[in-house]
Write a protein that holds these residues in place. Structure first.
Motif, PDB file in Angstrom:
ATOM      1  N   VAL A 174       0.830  -1.198   0.000  1.00 26.36           N
ATOM      2  CA  VAL A 174       0.000   0.000   0.000  1.00 26.36           C
ATOM      3  C   VAL A 174       0.865   1.248   0.000  1.00 26.36           C
ATOM      4  CG1 VAL A 174      -1.980  -1.063   1.107  1.00 26.36           C
ATOM      5  CG2 VAL A 174      -0.198  -0.073   2.530  1.00 26.36           C
ATOM      6  N   GLY A 175       0.403   2.267  -0.711  1.00 27.61           N
ATOM      7  CA  GLY A 175       1.103   3.539  -0.763  1.00 27.61           C
ATOM      8  C   GLY A 175       0.257   4.655  -0.202  1.00 27.61           C
ATOM      9  N   ARG A 176       0.763   5.867  -0.361  1.00 22.89           N
ATOM     10  CA  ARG A 176       0.089   7.039   0.185  1.00 22.89           C
ATOM     11  C   ARG A 176      -1.303   7.239  -0.412  1.00 22.89           C
ATOM     12  NH1 ARG A 176       3.360  12.491  -0.461  1.00 22.89           N
ATOM     13  NH2 ARG A 176       3.028  11.897  -2.634  1.00 22.89           N
ATOM     14  N   GLY A 224       2.728  -5.177   2.552  1.00 24.86           N
ATOM     15  CA  GLY A 224       3.893  -4.313   2.571  1.00 24.86           C
ATOM     16  C   GLY A 224       3.460  -2.863   2.493  1.00 24.86           C
ATOM     17  N   ALA A 225       4.428  -1.958   2.621  1.00 22.56           N
ATOM     18  CA  ALA A 225       4.097  -0.539   2.612  1.00 22.56           C
ATOM     19  C   ALA A 225       5.216   0.260   1.976  1.00 22.56           C
ATOM     20  CB  ALA A 225       3.860  -0.044   4.036  1.00 22.56           C
ATOM     21  N   SER A 226       4.836   1.386   1.385  1.00 26.28           N
ATOM     22  CA  SER A 226       5.837   2.328   0.889  1.00 26.28           C
ATOM     23  C   SER A 226       6.386   3.129   2.069  1.00 26.28           C
ATOM     24  CB  SER A 226       5.222   3.278  -0.139  1.00 26.28           C
ATOM     25  OG  SER A 226       4.311   4.166   0.492  1.00 26.28           O
ATOM     26  N   ALA A 266       8.299   5.654  -6.173  1.00 27.01           N
ATOM     27  CA  ALA A 266       9.574   6.346  -5.959  1.00 27.01           C
ATOM     28  C   ALA A 266      10.716   5.369  -6.190  1.00 27.01           C
ATOM     29  CB  ALA A 266       9.631   6.905  -4.541  1.00 27.01           C
ATOM     30  N   ILE A 267      11.836   5.889  -6.683  1.00 23.50           N
ATOM     31  CA  ILE A 267      12.978   5.035  -7.020  1.00 23.50           C
ATOM     32  C   ILE A 267      13.398   4.183  -5.832  1.00 23.50           C
ATOM     33  CG2 ILE A 267      15.438   5.081  -7.531  1.00 23.50           C
ATOM     34  CD1 ILE A 267      13.866   5.427  -9.997  1.00 23.50           C
ATOM     35  N   GLN A 268      13.386   4.755  -4.631  1.00 20.23           N
ATOM     36  CA  GLN A 268      13.828   3.980  -3.470  1.00 20.23           C
ATOM     37  C   GLN A 268      12.890   2.801  -3.192  1.00 20.23           C
ATOM     38  OE1 GLN A 268      13.282   3.559   0.085  1.00 20.23           O
ATOM     39  NE2 GLN A 268      11.156   4.207  -0.021  1.00 20.23           N
ATOM     40  N   HIS A 269      11.616   2.934  -3.531  1.00 13.26           N
ATOM     41  CA  HIS A 269      10.688   1.808  -3.374  1.00 13.26           C
ATOM     42  C   HIS A 269      10.926   0.770  -4.466  1.00 13.26           C
ATOM     43  CE1 HIS A 269       7.108  -0.486  -2.429  1.00 13.26           C
ATOM     44  NE2 HIS A 269       6.752  -0.424  -3.699  1.00 13.26           N
ATOM     45  N   LEU A 270      11.144   1.235  -5.698  1.00 13.14           N
ATOM     46  CA  LEU A 270      11.375   0.308  -6.807  1.00 13.14           C
ATOM     47  C   LEU A 270      12.592  -0.559  -6.554  1.00 13.14           C
ATOM     48  CD1 LEU A 270      10.613   2.567  -9.919  1.00 13.14           C
ATOM     49  CD2 LEU A 270       9.041   1.274  -8.469  1.00 13.14           C
ATOM     50  N   ALA A 271      13.588   0.001  -5.856  1.00 14.16           N
ATOM     51  CA  ALA A 271      14.805  -0.762  -5.562  1.00 14.16           C
ATOM     52  C   ALA A 271      14.513  -1.988  -4.721  1.00 14.16           C
ATOM     53  CB  ALA A 271      15.822   0.132  -4.844  1.00 14.16           C
TER      54      ALA A 271
END
Length: 640
Positions: free
Chosen positions: A523-525, A548-550, A585-590
């Motif tokens: 889940v995201g914002r 999971g969560a962002s 966001a890139i940091q989440h995609l990683a």
């Protein structure tokens, strides 16, 4: 109680720029803030002062502008502050930074406790806290998520680990690194702001610290940035738009059929080839797993490799006498490197009463030699006992390269050992290779919230050390014919002295551990508020998925840090990933880009998450998820 809180001013990661020549951040013109996790360190320090009395001192290293962060900390309730600033400090890596900060702290006289944020958002290495502890010869308690009490010079805390929460005690002085669950930061008060504005903040340059310039800045940093570049991640996303009831029903139906077909392909492939090899189909892992099949007759250019150092070593991990999967993932990485270097792979293992049959699993999966340091005091990870035993092995065997997992153990132990061994360490590597001209290890990792990839090398220090994210690499497969050597070592009593005591472990009660789940709903914002989580959880329960969560969701306190997926959370490699209201966001995609099948639901057609999705629905998640749950019976046979 006298408390020291080192903090860092970091740039907003979305606007950051890098100097391609030095590999350092260009801070001019970029808005800076206090590193978010440092706010939790500040708050915990204030709470301890309120309960036990004493004084809080904060410091930061940076340019004159970093004084802003110190004044904000004072406005929150810190007593005094000082700035460590000098041009000769510029470009320091985590080793040099830890050295400078530790010497600045030493200048402040006696203290009881140092509290640091577990990591900073610009580097995400988590190395400076343990590094300061190593330079000051302090016990370090990392990932602290609850401070229980302090009495008779003994503090008791809970520490977040993969299996749950460890209960630890330590004598003071000691250093803690904290995560978000430890407390809720307060806002600066008007009275605090007035006081902060008037407070005189002294500046400590190297003239006051009197440190050797050769140990500072770029010159004193074991690690060097070889290159920086922007990451490229993309999939061919089949994207449908749900604008009305009819298009919603049809989009969801198509999505379900897509998942049915894809999951069938994945499961069929698993049956045919072996489940442990399926993740190799990911385009990301193909790059990671390419083995250099060079003939032994090929003449190789000789390198100046500091000939006393040889072989590739891994830090194998165990829990309750069982070798953990991260150890086998590290062997996969080591095999790639060993094929190119034509060298041996060895494993170091610490524990107690682990039988040859269990240890031999490391040999069957690629280790030529396993050195097992055996003692009752090593049954569980404690940084002081483990670091002494590891330093002993480095001095005995002189490994050229050491790979460890970016686990709660690896991210605590490796920075401490790197300082004690005068070595360079690179965190969270996604790719490892060798430099053609020198033979140095090239270590590529995400930085600046994943917006930048940096390739780092350690040209003048050995061993070269790196941590690897769990689940970012397939496990090495066993070969029953493999033979190897098991060496058992009994460490001397002086290695086993520790100021930290492990009292207990409160195991995680999650039914589906996030990193081991085949299906993950993130889940995201976009879910807007915590009260909307039951809708998502009901859907996840329907398909048997972990939640999971962002980072945004965790920062807002809607879900705990244990659920966070991304560069500053967990890396997952599920068969099915479904991102709901996740921007990408890139940091989440990683942390999720190696999922077998990636599905996204987002109202923004330009959301980054669609670039790494196989299938996406552009629509209101509060309409899509109920419809998906309604139609879920159509693929229950396959998914459950």
């Amino acid at each position: 109680m006298r408390i020291i809180v080192p903090i860092k001013q970091v740039p907003e990661t979305k606007a950051v720029k890098m100097d391609e020549n030095t590999g350092t951040i260009i801070r001019d013109g970029v808005e800076s803030i206090i590193n978010p996790l440092d706010l939790y360190a500040i708050e915990l320090a204030i709470q301890l002062k309120e309960k036990y009395g004493g004084e809080i001192v904060t410091l930061t290293m940076g340019p004159p502008k970093a004084e802003e962060a110190l004044r904000e900390a004072v406005a929150m309730g810190i007593d005094t502050a000082f700035l460590v600033s000098d041009r000769v400090f510029a470009g320091s890596d985590t080793y040099a930074t830890s050295y400078i900060l530790s010497e600045a702290i030493r200048k402040q006289g006696k203290f009881d406790i140092i509290i640091c944020g577990e990591r900073a958002t610009d580097g995400d290495t988590g190395q400076v806290g343990p590094g300061i502890a190593a330079f000051l010869d302090l016990p370090v308690l990392s990932y602290v998520n609850h401070f229980v009490d302090y009495k008779d010079n003994l503090c008791k805390v809970h520490r977040l680990v993969e299996e749950g929460n460890e209960i630890l005690t330590t004598t003071l002085p000691a250093l803690l690194t904290v995560v978000k669950e430890v407390c809720e930061p307060r806002l600066p008060t008007l009275r605090g702001k007035k006081r902060a504005k008037k407070l005189e903040i002294p500046v400590f340059s190297n003239e006051e610290l009197k440190l050797d310039n050769a140990e500072l800045g770029l010159k004193g940093s074991p690690t060097k940035v070889a290159k920086i570049f922007r990451p490229k991640v993309a999939r061919a996303c089949k994207k449908l738009t749900a604008t009305d009831e009819k298009s919603l029903e049809s989009s969801v139906a198509v999505m379900i059929e897509f998942m049915k077909r894809k999951m069938f392909i994945v499961r069929s492939s698993n049956t045919k080839n072996n489940m442990e090899q399926t993740s190799k189909k990911s385009s990301i892992l193909k790059n990671l797993q390419t083995v250099c099949e060079q003939s032994s007759s090929v003449e190789k250019k000789p390198f100046n490799l500091m000939s006393n150092y040889k072989d590739i070593w891994i830090l194998a991990e165990q829990f309750e006498g069982r070798i953990l999967d991260i150890s086998y993932e590290l062997l996969t990485r080591a095999q790639d490197l060993a094929t190119k270097r034509k060298t041996n792979i060895n494993a170091m293992l610490f524990g107690n009463n682990i039988g040859d049959q269990e240890i031999n699993k490391l040999i069957l999966r690629g280790a030529d030699k396993v050195v097992f340091t055996d003692a009752p005091e090593l049954k569980f990870f404690l940084p002081e006992t483990y670091y002494r035993c590891m330093i002993d092995l480095i001095e005995r065997f002189k490994p050229e390269i050491i790979l460890a997992g970016a686990t709660s153990t690896g991210r605590t132990l490796m920075p401490y050992v790197a300082i004690k061994a005068n070595a360079g360490l690179t965190a969270d590597c996604t790719e490892l290779d060798f430099e053609n001209e020198t033979g140095n290890l090239l270590q590529t990792r995400p930085a600046i919230g994943g917006n930048i990839m940096a390739t780092i090398k350690t040209p003048e220090h050995r061993p070269q050390m790196a941590t690897i994210r769990p689940k970012s690499t397939p496990k090495a497969l066993p070969k029953n014919e493999r033979k190897g050597e098991i060496i058992r070592i009994t460490p001397p009593a002086k290695f086993l002295k520790t100021r930290v005591t492990r009292k207990d472990l409160i195991k995680t009660e999650d039914q589906i551990p996030l990193q081991n789940a085949e299906k993950v709903v993130v889940v995201g914002r976009g879910i807007k508020k915590a009260e909307n989580l039951p809708l998502i959880k009901a859907f996840a329960d329907k398909i048997g998925a972990a939640i999971g969560a962002s980072r945004d969701v965790v920062d807002r306190g809607w879900l705990s840090y244990a659920h966070q997926v991304g560069l500053s959370g967990k890396t997952i490699t599920p068969k099915l990933y479904i991102g709901i209201g996740v921007s990408g966001a890139i940091q989440h995609l990683a942390g999720m880009q190696t999922a077998e099948i990636s599905i996204a639901v987002n109202s923004d057609p330009d959301a980054q998450i669609f670039k790494v999705a196989d299938f996406g629905i552009v629509g209101d998640l509060f309409e899509v998820i109920p419809e998906l749950t309604k139609q879920i019976r159509l693929f229950n046979d396959l998914m459950i």
